[in-house]
Design a protein around this motif. Structure first.
Motif, mmCIF file in Angstrom:
data_model
loop_
_atom_site.group_PDB
_atom_site.id
_atom_site.type_symbol
_atom_site.label_atom_id
_atom_site.label_comp_id
_atom_site.label_asym_id
_atom_site.label_seq_id
_atom_site.Cartn_x
_atom_site.Cartn_y
_atom_site.Cartn_z
ATOM 1 N N VAL A 150 1.010 -1.093 0.154
ATOM 2 C CA VAL A 150 -0.132 0.081 0.047
ATOM 3 C C VAL A 150 0.924 1.358 0.091
ATOM 4 N N ALA A 151 1.878 1.153 0.610
ATOM 5 C CA ALA A 151 2.926 2.312 0.910
ATOM 6 C C ALA A 151 3.425 2.612 -0.606
ATOM 7 N N ALA A 152 3.916 1.599 -0.929
ATOM 8 C CA ALA A 152 4.616 1.447 -2.414
ATOM 9 C C ALA A 152 3.666 1.744 -3.607
ATOM 10 N N LEU A 153 2.346 1.723 -3.608
ATOM 11 C CA LEU A 153 1.520 1.831 -4.551
ATOM 12 C C LEU A 153 0.353 2.626 -4.193
ATOM 13 N N PRO A 154 0.478 3.936 -3.867
ATOM 14 C CA PRO A 154 -0.665 4.864 -3.452
ATOM 15 C C PRO A 154 -1.638 5.016 -4.601
ATOM 16 N N LEU A 155 -2.977 5.441 -4.291
ATOM 17 C CA LEU A 155 -3.974 5.650 -5.352
ATOM 18 C C LEU A 155 -3.187 6.518 -6.552
ATOM 19 N N GLY A 156 -3.473 6.075 -7.825
ATOM 20 C CA GLY A 156 -3.063 6.999 -8.872
ATOM 21 C C GLY A 156 -1.764 6.457 -9.321
ATOM 22 N N THR A 157 -1.063 5.633 -8.650
ATOM 23 C CA THR A 157 0.178 5.104 -9.306
ATOM 24 C C THR A 157 -0.003 4.355 -10.311
ATOM 25 N N HIS A 158 0.749 4.588 -11.480
ATOM 26 C CA HIS A 158 0.910 3.885 -12.868
ATOM 27 C C HIS A 158 1.780 2.547 -12.342
ATOM 28 N N ILE A 159 1.165 1.337 -12.987
ATOM 29 C CA ILE A 159 1.791 0.070 -12.739
ATOM 30 C C ILE A 159 2.045 -0.271 -14.127
ATOM 31 N N THR A 160 3.038 -1.370 -14.328
ATOM 32 C CA THR A 160 3.062 -2.173 -15.220
ATOM 33 C C THR A 160 3.283 -3.933 -14.770
ATOM 34 N N GLY A 161 2.601 -4.620 -15.665
ATOM 35 C CA GLY A 161 2.695 -5.960 -15.075
ATOM 36 C C GLY A 161 2.315 -7.134 -16.003
ATOM 37 N N GLU A 162 2.417 -8.130 -15.651
ATOM 38 C CA GLU A 162 2.037 -9.443 -16.560
ATOM 39 C C GLU A 162 0.731 -10.005 -16.094
ATOM 40 N N VAL A 163 -0.074 -10.231 -17.056
ATOM 41 C CA VAL A 163 -1.206 -11.148 -16.604
ATOM 42 C C VAL A 163 -0.901 -12.616 -16.122
ATOM 43 N N VAL A 164 -1.310 -12.887 -14.753
ATOM 44 C CA VAL A 164 -0.783 -14.199 -14.243
ATOM 45 C C VAL A 164 -1.952 -15.127 -13.928
ATOM 46 N N GLY A 165 -3.323 -14.505 -14.046
ATOM 47 C CA GLY A 165 -4.418 -15.190 -13.762
ATOM 48 C C GLY A 165 -5.568 -14.522 -14.459
ATOM 49 N N ARG A 166 -6.667 -15.412 -14.745
ATOM 50 C CA ARG A 166 -7.721 -14.866 -15.598
ATOM 51 C C ARG A 166 -8.970 -15.511 -14.923
ATOM 52 N N ARG A 167 -9.994 -14.690 -14.663
ATOM 53 C CA ARG A 167 -11.415 -15.342 -14.110
ATOM 54 C C ARG A 167 -12.204 -14.420 -15.103
ATOM 55 N N ARG A 168 -13.664 -14.786 -15.032
ATOM 56 C CA ARG A 168 -14.814 -14.058 -15.633
ATOM 57 C C ARG A 168 -14.833 -12.605 -15.270
ATOM 58 N N PHE A 169 -14.324 -12.465 -14.094
ATOM 59 C CA PHE A 169 -14.533 -11.126 -13.607
ATOM 60 C C PHE A 169 -13.297 -10.221 -13.621
ATOM 61 N N GLY A 170 -12.167 -10.640 -14.200
ATOM 62 C CA GLY A 170 -11.102 -9.869 -14.420
ATOM 63 C C GLY A 170 -9.918 -10.759 -14.614
ATOM 64 N N VAL A 171 -8.726 -9.872 -14.308
ATOM 65 C CA VAL A 171 -7.473 -10.506 -14.589
ATOM 66 C C VAL A 171 -6.467 -9.996 -13.526
ATOM 67 N N PHE A 172 -5.801 -11.148 -12.810
ATOM 68 C CA PHE A 172 -4.877 -10.784 -11.967
ATOM 69 C C PHE A 172 -3.460 -10.399 -12.554
ATOM 70 N N LEU A 173 -2.739 -9.779 -11.903
ATOM 71 C CA LEU A 173 -1.320 -9.069 -12.435
ATOM 72 C C LEU A 173 -0.400 -9.306 -11.528
ATOM 73 N N ARG A 174 0.966 -9.801 -11.796
ATOM 74 C CA ARG A 174 2.080 -9.558 -11.200
ATOM 75 C C ARG A 174 2.740 -8.157 -11.470
ATOM 76 N N MET A 175 3.046 -7.349 -10.758
ATOM 77 C CA MET A 175 3.533 -5.896 -11.069
ATOM 78 C C MET A 175 4.708 -5.925 -11.001
ATOM 79 N N ASP A 176 5.451 -5.113 -11.736
ATOM 80 C CA ASP A 176 6.874 -4.817 -11.697
ATOM 81 C C ASP A 176 7.208 -4.132 -10.772
#
Length: 105
Positions: A26-52
């Protein structure tokens, strides 16, 4: 393999690592932070990301933030987005993907 998978294996941190690192995440990723990452999981409700740069965190881009007519990114895709919420109850960083924002504009 089913198209819709949970994040697992070496590409996703263990649940205890995510919980133990939550305050730092939470400290490293405050609201508004721009992230990049890889999709590591998919569900019908969305995708899970591993963030750089945040190895013990999982982000979730939910379909509630996805414009109509778009598809979820594929497993293994690299995406970018913005942190829009921290879900303390399940230790997830909620993200809206850049490609979804561009489609809304």
């Amino acid at each position: 393999m089913d198209e819709y998978v949970w994040p697992a294996g070496p590409e996703a941190p263990a649940a205890h690592q995510v919980r133990e690192s939550w305050e730092a995440t939470v400290a490293a990723l405050p609201l508004g932070t721009h992230i990049t990452g890889e999709v590591v999981g998919r569900r019908r409700f969305g995708v899970f990301l591993r963030m750089d740069g945040v190895p013990n965190a999982i982000a979730l881009a939910e379909i509630t933030a996805m414009p109509r007519g778009m598809d979820l990114p594929a497993l293994g895709a690299f995406v970018s987005g913005e942190v829009i919420r921290h879900a303390d109850h399940n230790h997830q960083v909620k993200v809206r993907l850049d490609e979804w924002r561009a489609a809304d504009e």
